[in-house]
Design a protein around this motif. Structure first.
Motif, PDB file in Angstrom:
ATOM      1  N   GLN A  28     -27.953  21.418 -29.631  1.00  0.00           N
ATOM      2  CA  GLN A  28     -28.280  22.000 -30.929  1.00  0.00           C
ATOM      3  C   GLN A  28     -28.454  20.922 -32.001  1.00  0.00           C
ATOM      4  O   GLN A  28     -29.225  21.077 -32.931  1.00  0.00           O
ATOM      5  CB  GLN A  28     -27.178  22.975 -31.352  1.00  0.00           C
ATOM      6  CG  GLN A  28     -27.123  24.237 -30.503  1.00  0.00           C
ATOM      7  CD  GLN A  28     -25.938  25.113 -30.871  1.00  0.00           C
ATOM      8  OE1 GLN A  28     -25.162  24.779 -31.757  1.00  0.00           O
ATOM      9  NE2 GLN A  28     -25.792  26.226 -30.166  1.00  0.00           N
ATOM     10  N   GLU A  29     -27.769  19.795 -31.845  1.00  0.00           N
ATOM     11  CA  GLU A  29     -27.784  18.768 -32.877  1.00  0.00           C
ATOM     12  C   GLU A  29     -28.782  17.649 -32.601  1.00  0.00           C
ATOM     13  O   GLU A  29     -28.971  16.769 -33.416  1.00  0.00           O
ATOM     14  CB  GLU A  29     -26.384  18.165 -33.036  1.00  0.00           C
ATOM     15  CG  GLU A  29     -25.364  19.143 -33.596  1.00  0.00           C
ATOM     16  CD  GLU A  29     -24.009  18.500 -33.798  1.00  0.00           C
ATOM     17  OE1 GLU A  29     -23.812  17.383 -33.273  1.00  0.00           O
ATOM     18  OE2 GLU A  29     -23.164  19.102 -34.467  1.00  0.00           O
ATOM     19  N   THR A  30     -29.424  17.648 -31.430  1.00  0.00           N
ATOM     20  CA  THR A  30     -30.408  16.618 -31.111  1.00  0.00           C
ATOM     21  C   THR A  30     -31.750  17.236 -30.753  1.00  0.00           C
ATOM     22  O   THR A  30     -31.824  18.410 -30.386  1.00  0.00           O
ATOM     23  CB  THR A  30     -29.933  15.736 -29.939  1.00  0.00           C
ATOM     24  OG1 THR A  30     -29.765  16.564 -28.775  1.00  0.00           O
ATOM     25  CG2 THR A  30     -28.634  15.038 -30.274  1.00  0.00           C
ATOM     26  N   VAL A  31     -32.807  16.415 -30.879  1.00  0.00           N
ATOM     27  CA  VAL A  31     -34.169  16.839 -30.544  1.00  0.00           C
ATOM     28  C   VAL A  31     -34.786  15.755 -29.667  1.00  0.00           C
ATOM     29  O   VAL A  31     -34.635  14.562 -29.941  1.00  0.00           O
ATOM     30  CB  VAL A  31     -35.022  17.028 -31.812  1.00  0.00           C
ATOM     31  CG1 VAL A  31     -36.435  17.449 -31.446  1.00  0.00           C
ATOM     32  CG2 VAL A  31     -34.388  18.054 -32.733  1.00  0.00           C
ATOM     33  N   ARG A  32     -35.488  16.146 -28.601  1.00  0.00           N
ATOM     34  CA  ARG A  32     -36.166  15.193 -27.732  1.00  0.00           C
ATOM     35  C   ARG A  32     -37.569  14.943 -28.261  1.00  0.00           C
ATOM     36  O   ARG A  32     -38.401  15.841 -28.284  1.00  0.00           O
ATOM     37  CB  ARG A  32     -36.221  15.718 -26.291  1.00  0.00           C
ATOM     38  CG  ARG A  32     -34.859  15.814 -25.637  1.00  0.00           C
ATOM     39  CD  ARG A  32     -34.937  16.484 -24.285  1.00  0.00           C
ATOM     40  NE  ARG A  32     -35.547  15.650 -23.264  1.00  0.00           N
ATOM     41  CZ  ARG A  32     -36.702  15.912 -22.670  1.00  0.00           C
ATOM     42  NH1 ARG A  32     -37.396  16.987 -23.008  1.00  0.00           N
ATOM     43  NH2 ARG A  32     -37.170  15.108 -21.732  1.00  0.00           N
ATOM     44  N   VAL A  33     -37.821  13.711 -28.705  1.00  0.00           N
ATOM     45  CA  VAL A  33     -39.120  13.364 -29.280  1.00  0.00           C
ATOM     46  C   VAL A  33     -39.836  12.351 -28.387  1.00  0.00           C
ATOM     47  O   VAL A  33     -39.228  11.710 -27.528  1.00  0.00           O
ATOM     48  CB  VAL A  33     -38.967  12.788 -30.707  1.00  0.00           C
ATOM     49  CG1 VAL A  33     -38.338  13.815 -31.635  1.00  0.00           C
ATOM     50  CG2 VAL A  33     -38.141  11.505 -30.685  1.00  0.00           C
ATOM     51  N   VAL A  34     -41.132  12.214 -28.623  1.00  0.00           N
ATOM     52  CA  VAL A  34     -41.966  11.308 -27.832  1.00  0.00           C
ATOM     53  C   VAL A  34     -41.793   9.871 -28.328  1.00  0.00           C
ATOM     54  O   VAL A  34     -41.896   9.609 -29.530  1.00  0.00           O
ATOM     55  CB  VAL A  34     -43.445  11.722 -27.935  1.00  0.00           C
ATOM     56  CG1 VAL A  34     -44.337  10.740 -27.186  1.00  0.00           C
ATOM     57  CG2 VAL A  34     -43.640  13.133 -27.389  1.00  0.00           C
ATOM     58  N   LEU A  88     -42.597   8.236 -32.047  1.00  0.00           N
ATOM     59  CA  LEU A  88     -44.016   8.141 -32.386  1.00  0.00           C
ATOM     60  C   LEU A  88     -44.312   8.992 -33.611  1.00  0.00           C
ATOM     61  O   LEU A  88     -43.945  10.172 -33.660  1.00  0.00           O
ATOM     62  CB  LEU A  88     -44.856   8.613 -31.204  1.00  0.00           C
ATOM     63  CG  LEU A  88     -46.366   8.605 -31.414  1.00  0.00           C
ATOM     64  CD1 LEU A  88     -46.867   7.183 -31.613  1.00  0.00           C
ATOM     65  CD2 LEU A  88     -47.068   9.257 -30.229  1.00  0.00           C
ATOM     66  N   LEU A  89     -44.979   8.395 -34.597  1.00  0.00           N
ATOM     67  CA  LEU A  89     -45.353   9.109 -35.816  1.00  0.00           C
ATOM     68  C   LEU A  89     -46.857   9.324 -35.838  1.00  0.00           C
ATOM     69  O   LEU A  89     -47.631   8.449 -35.436  1.00  0.00           O
ATOM     70  CB  LEU A  89     -44.919   8.309 -37.049  1.00  0.00           C
ATOM     71  CG  LEU A  89     -43.420   7.993 -37.145  1.00  0.00           C
ATOM     72  CD1 LEU A  89     -43.134   7.174 -38.398  1.00  0.00           C
ATOM     73  CD2 LEU A  89     -42.585   9.267 -37.141  1.00  0.00           C
ATOM     74  N   LEU A  90     -47.293  10.483 -36.312  1.00  0.00           N
ATOM     75  CA  LEU A  90     -48.709  10.851 -36.274  1.00  0.00           C
ATOM     76  C   LEU A  90     -49.591   9.881 -37.040  1.00  0.00           C
ATOM     77  O   LEU A  90     -50.736   9.648 -36.654  1.00  0.00           O
ATOM     78  CB  LEU A  90     -48.889  12.273 -36.827  1.00  0.00           C
ATOM     79  CG  LEU A  90     -48.481  13.411 -35.888  1.00  0.00           C
ATOM     80  CD1 LEU A  90     -48.601  14.753 -36.591  1.00  0.00           C
ATOM     81  CD2 LEU A  90     -49.338  13.396 -34.625  1.00  0.00           C
TER      82      LEU A  90
END
Length: 236
Positions: A28-34, A88-90
């Protein structure tokens, strides 16, 4: 023995519930990002295989800039170098880097507006535009760097090494071949097309149309500079 077994089972049950709740809380407290698997140079054409996933704190997640699905980067190009393991940022990737942005158009700069232009400039490079002469002191014209859409000879031929195109080497991230392409390319730059906003073009036109002020177009270190040295500038 029965009491001891019951106590052990109770302990294992409590520990299992605690571990499950802890995992749920972490999810709940983390997000998996690219994130990139390795350092990717500017100009590299991207594939989903170049990326993996990394869990970051939800408080650090930027829904407008960060990606959750690596397939979204397929076929895009890196605008700037992408660091290994960094989210990675758009704004760091684009599908058509040589095309003007939504608020831009591609303008061919009249030859009489140009005092000098760096010989090493190629399509896709970033340049800095200066103004020289006229009633005001010489100065940098725009704070932001400008993207070169194309550079051509008087015969309307793109300046490049036909056997080793600069853009192809840039897209592959091959610095050695890109440098060789710049050295072997032949032809004087007679026409240069820049991606500019309307206000930028009007600023240039108002300054240079009388002939008192002229532009100096210089190669920017924000491009993929493999030599570490400033390119040669030739008078026009």
């Amino acid at each position: 023995m029965i009491s001891l077994a019951a106590a052990v089972l109770s302990g294992l049950l409590v520990y299992g519930i605690y571990s499950f709740q802890l995992q749920q809380l972490e999810r709940q407290e983390t997000v998996r990002v690219v994130v990139p698997k390795r350092l990717l140079p500017a100009g590299a054409r991207l594939s989903a295989d170049d990326f993996e996933y990394r869990a970051i704190a939800r408080s650090s997640y930027d829904a407008e800039q960060m990606l959750l699905d690596a397939s979204q980067v397929e076929g895009m190009e890196a605008v700037v170098p992408l660091g290994q393991g960094e989210p990675l940022l758009l704004w760091k990737i684009d599908r058509f880097r040589l095309m003007p942005g939504s608020d831009q158009s591609t303008f061919q700069i009249p030859r009489e507006y140009v005092l000098s232009v760096s010989n090493g400039i190629r399509a896709g490079d970033k340049v800095v535009v200066y103004v020289s002469g006229g009633p005001t002191e010489s100065a940098r014209l725009f704070e932001d760097v400008v993207t070169v859409a194309s550079v051509k000879t008087s015969g309307n031929v793109e300046i490049d090494d036909l056997s080793n195109p600069n853009l192809l080497s840039l897209a592959r991230g091959d610095r050695e071949r890109m440098y060789a392409s710049r050295r072997d390319a032949n032809g004087m730059i007679d026409y240069i097309n820049l991606n500019l906003t309307e206000q930028q073009w009007l600023t240039i036109d108002n300054l240079c149309r009388t002939g008192e002020s002229k532009l100096v177009i210089a190669y920017s270190p924000l491009s993929l500079d493999v030599t570490g040295a400033a390119p040669e500038v030739s008078g026009r």
